[in-house]
Design a protein around this motif. Structure first.
Motif, PDB file in Angstrom:
ATOM      1  N   ILE A   1       0.852  -1.193   0.000  1.00 43.90           N
ATOM      2  CA  ILE A   1       0.000   0.000   0.000  1.00 43.90           C
ATOM      3  C   ILE A   1       0.887   1.242   0.000  1.00 43.90           C
ATOM      4  CG2 ILE A   1      -1.814   1.272   1.191  1.00 43.90           C
ATOM      5  CD1 ILE A   1      -2.747  -1.283   2.460  1.00 43.90           C
ATOM      6  N   HIS A   2       0.622   2.153  -0.942  1.00 45.41           N
ATOM      7  CA  HIS A   2       1.358   3.421  -1.021  1.00 45.41           C
ATOM      8  C   HIS A   2       0.449   4.540  -0.514  1.00 45.41           C
ATOM      9  CE1 HIS A   2       4.545   1.602  -3.517  1.00 45.41           C
ATOM     10  NE2 HIS A   2       3.558   0.940  -4.101  1.00 45.41           N
ATOM     11  N   TYR A   3       0.946   5.292   0.464  1.00 43.54           N
ATOM     12  CA  TYR A   3       0.185   6.396   1.047  1.00 43.54           C
ATOM     13  C   TYR A   3       0.768   7.731   0.581  1.00 43.54           C
ATOM     14  CZ  TYR A   3      -1.175   2.734   4.376  1.00 43.54           C
ATOM     15  OH  TYR A   3      -1.633   1.592   4.949  1.00 43.54           O
ATOM     16  N   PRO A   4      -0.025   8.809   0.648  1.00 42.44           N
ATOM     17  CA  PRO A   4       0.536  10.148   0.399  1.00 42.44           C
ATOM     18  C   PRO A   4       1.587  10.497   1.455  1.00 42.44           C
ATOM     19  CG  PRO A   4      -1.880  10.176   0.366  1.00 42.44           C
ATOM     20  CD  PRO A   4      -1.471   8.840   0.908  1.00 42.44           C
ATOM     21  N   VAL A   5       2.557  11.304   1.053  1.00 42.51           N
ATOM     22  CA  VAL A   5       3.571  11.775   2.012  1.00 42.51           C
ATOM     23  C   VAL A   5       3.294  13.212   2.435  1.00 42.51           C
ATOM     24  CG1 VAL A   5       5.361  10.216   1.192  1.00 42.51           C
ATOM     25  CG2 VAL A   5       5.094  12.449   0.095  1.00 42.51           C
ATOM     26  N   ASP A   6       2.415  13.899   1.707  1.00 43.95           N
ATOM     27  CA  ASP A   6       1.983  15.231   2.112  1.00 43.95           C
ATOM     28  C   ASP A   6       0.557  15.449   1.617  1.00 43.95           C
ATOM     29  OD1 ASP A   6       2.588  15.376  -0.573  1.00 43.95           O
ATOM     30  OD2 ASP A   6       3.403  17.402  -0.497  1.00 43.95           O
ATOM     31  N   LEU A   7      -0.111  16.446   2.212  1.00 45.42           N
ATOM     32  CA  LEU A   7      -1.523  16.694   1.904  1.00 45.42           C
ATOM     33  C   LEU A   7      -1.746  18.177   1.641  1.00 45.42           C
ATOM     34  CD1 LEU A   7      -3.114  14.607   4.820  1.00 45.42           C
ATOM     35  CD2 LEU A   7      -2.767  13.843   2.447  1.00 45.42           C
ATOM     36  N   THR A   8      -2.751  18.480   0.836  1.00 42.90           N
ATOM     37  CA  THR A   8      -3.219  19.856   0.653  1.00 42.90           C
ATOM     38  C   THR A   8      -4.455  20.046   1.520  1.00 42.90           C
ATOM     39  OG1 THR A   8      -2.411  19.931  -1.627  1.00 42.90           O
ATOM     40  CG2 THR A   8      -4.071  21.554  -1.002  1.00 42.90           C
ATOM     41  N   VAL A   9      -4.437  21.078   2.396  1.00 42.43           N
ATOM     42  CA  VAL A   9      -5.538  21.287   3.330  1.00 42.43           C
ATOM     43  C   VAL A   9      -6.014  22.729   3.234  1.00 42.43           C
ATOM     44  CG1 VAL A   9      -4.712  19.495   4.894  1.00 42.43           C
ATOM     45  CG2 VAL A   9      -3.952  21.849   5.214  1.00 42.43           C
TER      46      VAL A   9
END
Length: 773
Positions: free
Chosen positions: A308-316
């Protein structure tokens, strides 16, 4: 924790079946009911995205082209929960469909009842009708399983909704009555609602008495999805995004079994990151149940070795103000007062690199919550990466995308659908097919047990039989000259099927064939051992020779052989139980007892797990290796399937100009060919007779080599009489070549007219020049 869903070697329920399509049945003068999925996004009664509607046009136009009496369209829209709601009426959809078709579409403000039946019966031939929203009836959402007496009750459904499955309960009676009313609407039911195939709704799974087939949309969707499942080059990636994720959680175990990598984006990624990495989620909240399910899914992914590959950063954003976006790392988390909007730039770059390493990709759902425009979203760089691997000539990736959000983006920014292989009309249905290789809506479209002896193997089938032993009934009766085949064309098709089956990870393939006419006796000149080097050359791998594999007593011939081995059996015609008789040296035909034949067939059932028939030339014969296989997955090979469909298409497309050329190479085939000809007179308008067929007609009334064939002499006048009644032209050769030794090219050859006697010592060898002209 218990591991649900079995292992990666499990076979899926219904996987080996095939569907009949609308182009396989006659529709002329029939009322054709087409179930579609037109639940399109709409604003102020204006359809925003009509992609699903456009994709159903070929099915509707096909029914009209082949002179259907009427086309009745069934669809649902929104969720009125069984109550009439003018805002959810299909009137707007009807007007949009009329514009797309360029035809008048009659809107009927009811779905079932006497008024609806009256309207259907009085419209002009070739009319199109759209009935009102199916979901205005509460019975629609209650499903069709209880109204289907030949369908098993599913245990999970009984646990989730026990009151619905009370034996003899009121709901079952209501559903059965509603399904009965739907069945009266037409003579043929066509399911072209791919996006609704995962729903247990009455119009999808109900017990309709009319003929049930799929439409071109469903057929096309299954074709593309099957390429993902049946040609596993293994670098298979699934991308899941979007806002809604509870329904996706239910099918994640199946996804883990099928794919190598999974990219999580959207709100689901935040849930998994919170569980595994302690992500601060700001304004987002997740229930304890959701978090527990996520923990179970993470363990399942590890069990199935799916990364499983997850995001390493998010836009909030703060308070959903999109003019002030902020990018945060996973370690920082989403601050209080902020909400998730999309994945960040670093995540988009990382996911892009992962995509470029894969050659099979399924993507459902945008990377964010859909609030920011496409140009600023994380969806855009992923879409560009998808286009790159799709059009890379070396990689030539298979890329399928789906989901309402992605579909709207594609329709706006890529209307020609050039960035990917296929845009599916039903993301959830497609995802469920990948995970389970079956959806509930396919159940009513499957041939019923006992109706068809073979299912169809091929690129459009959901088929899995890893580690199985496959018996492949083939046709290796090749004309040979000093060990060199005069025609190796059948072998090339056989190699295609063998390699297709090998890709599925089988343990072994046992090739079984007849060669020549040994008539139940061992004839060294007809041994299959001569074919072995030809197969090895074409397959580019060793072929194991096992002359005893068909002899009762050896029930596990694949024990100890390498995975993917190919084993060649001795000529099955050496066994009298194959054809049911043996020919003695004096020419006497000795039948084999039923007990002996049954014992031989029982042995054939023991030596393999799966039976595949790739012998088109033997499917009409009641041989033990053709009809004696029971309790096994029985499938048709790729070439056999193609030939069956080709002949079905020919039969369907007959326009009155059909010439049949028929001959017979040997006298033994004559009676069989005559019977075929008698039946063929119903569909042809011209017949050209040559070979022994022509000789039989010319000699029917005089002393001839066929005088002992009393049945043939009786049948030929009947054929001539039927041809006159049907106005079928019977043409024959007028001359032929004759030679003392047709196999010797140096031998003298003469042209002889049919009414003249053959010169002494000469025999017919081919039609003459006048007949050819």
């Amino acid at each position: 924790m218990a591991i649900p869903g079995g292992t990666k070697t499990d076979q899926s329920y219904g996987a080996s079946h095939s569907l009949m399509c609308i182009n396989h049945i006659p529709v002329e003068n029939m009322r054709v009911v087409i179930r579609v999925e037109f639940n399109e996004p709409m604003t102020d009664h204006v359809v925003i995205n009509n992609y699903r509607m456009r994709m159903t046009i070929p099915t509707i136009k096909y029914a009209l082209k082949w002179r259907a009496r009427a086309v009745i369209i069934l669809a649902h829209f929104g969720d009125p929960r069984g109550k009439r709601d003018s805002d959810l009426s299909l009137k707007t959809i009807c007007d949009e469909m009329a514009t797309l078709l360029g035809e008048t579409v009659i809107f009927v403000p009811r779905t079932v009842g006497k008024d609806v039946m009256t309207t259907i019966n009085v419209v002009h031939p070739g009319s199109i009708l759209m009935l009102e929203n199916l979901r205005f009836h509460a019975e629609e959402d209650q499903g069709g399983y209880m109204a289907m007496p030949d369908c098993r009750l599913r245990p999970m459904d009984m646990l989730n909704n026990p009151t619905r499955y009370i034996p003899g309960g009121f709901q079952a009676e209501v559903n059965a009555q509603y399904c009965e009313e739907l069945s009266r609407l037409g003579d043929i039911f066509v399911n072209d609602a791919f996006a609704a195939l995962h729903l247990d709704h009455a119009s999808i799974t109900g017990n309709f008495r009319p003929t049930r087939v799929c439409g071109f949309l469903v057929k096309n969707e299954l074709k593309y999805l099957a390429k993902l499942l049946n040609y596993p080059r293994r670098k298979f990636l699934v991308i899941l995004g979007g806002v809604n994720f509870d329904d996706k959680m239910d099918i994640l175990p199946g996804i883990f079994r099928e794919v190598d990598s999974l990219i999580l984006a959207g709100k689901m990624a935040c849930l998994f990151l919170k569980v595994e990495h302690g992500l601060k989620t700001g304004q987002m909240t997740f229930t304890k149940h959701q978090q527990q399910r996520a923990r179970e899914m993470i363990k399942l992914a590890a069990y199935y070795k799916c990364r499983i590959h997850y995001p390493v950063d998010l836009t909030v954003s703060q308070d959903n103000k999109l003019d002030k976006l902020k990018q945060v790392s996973i370690s920082e988390g989403i601050p209080n007062g902020y909400n998730f909007v999309d994945i960040g730039n670093l995540s988009a770059s990382m996911f892009t690199r992962i995509i470029k390493r894969k050659n099979m990709i399924f993507w459902m759902g945008t990377t964010g919550n859909g609030q920011i425009d496409y140009e600023r979203s994380g969806t855009k760089p992923l879409m560009e990466a998808l286009s790159s691997v799709t059009h890379d000539p070396e990689k030539a990736a298979m890329t399928i995308i789906g989901g309402r959000g992605l579909s709207q983006i594609v329709e706006k920014y890529d209307p020609d659908h050039e960035a990917f292989t296929h845009l599916t009309t039903g993301g959830r249905t497609a995802l469920e097919l990948i995970a389970k290789r079956h959806v509930v809506g396919l159940e009513p479209l499957l041939p019923r047990p006992g109706k068809r002896p073979l299912s169809l193997l091929g690129p459009n089938e959901f088929l899995e039989f890893r580690d199985a032993v496959v018996m492949l009934r083939c046709d290796l009766d090749l004309p040979m000259d000093d060990g060199v085949p005069l025609n190796a064309f059948p072998l090339q098709h056989l190699v295609e099927t063998i390699k297709f089956i090998q890709k599925k990870g089988v343990q072994a393939i046992i090739l079984v064939s007849e060669r020549g006419h040994p008539d139940g006796r061992h004839v060294d000149a007809l041994s299959m051992e001569e074919i072995k080097p030809l197969l090895e050359e074409l397959l580019e791998q060793p072929v194991l020779w096992n002359p005893e594999v068909l002899t009762p007593g050896e029930d596990n011939p694949a024990a100890g052989v390498a995975k993917g081995s190919i084993m060649l059996a001795e000529n099955i015609g050496f066994h009298p139980e194959e054809a049911g008789f043996m020919l003695t040296e004096s020419g006497e035909r000795v039948p084999v007892s039923h007990e002996q034949t049954n014992a031989f067939r029982a042995h054939l059932n023991k030596i393999a797990d799966v039976f595949v028939n790739e012998s088109f030339g033997s499917v009409h014969r009641a041989f033990s290796s053709v009809v004696g296989i029971a309790r096994k997955p029985r499938l048709a090979g790729i070439n056999l399937k193609k030939q069956i469909y080709d002949y079905v298409d020919i039969r369907r497309q007959l326009d009155g100009s059909f010439l049949l050329i028929m001959g017979a190479e040997v006298v033994d085939e004559l009676m069989y060919r005559l019977l075929l000809l008698y039946g063929a007179l119903d569909i042809v308008d011209s017949v050209f007779l040559c070979g022994h067929m022509a000789a039989a007609f010319q000699s029917a009334a005089v002393t001839s080599p066929f005088k002992e064939l009393r049945d043939a002499q009786i049948l030929i006048p009947r054929i001539v009489h039927k041809a006159r009644l049907k106005k079928v032209t019977l043409a024959q050769v007028t001359d032929h070549y004759a030679s003392k030794d047709p196999s010797n090219p140096e031998e003298e050859t003469k042209v002889v007219l049919v009414e003249a006697s053959l010169p002494k010592g000469f025999i017919r060898c081919d039609m003459g020049p006048a007949s050819m002209a």
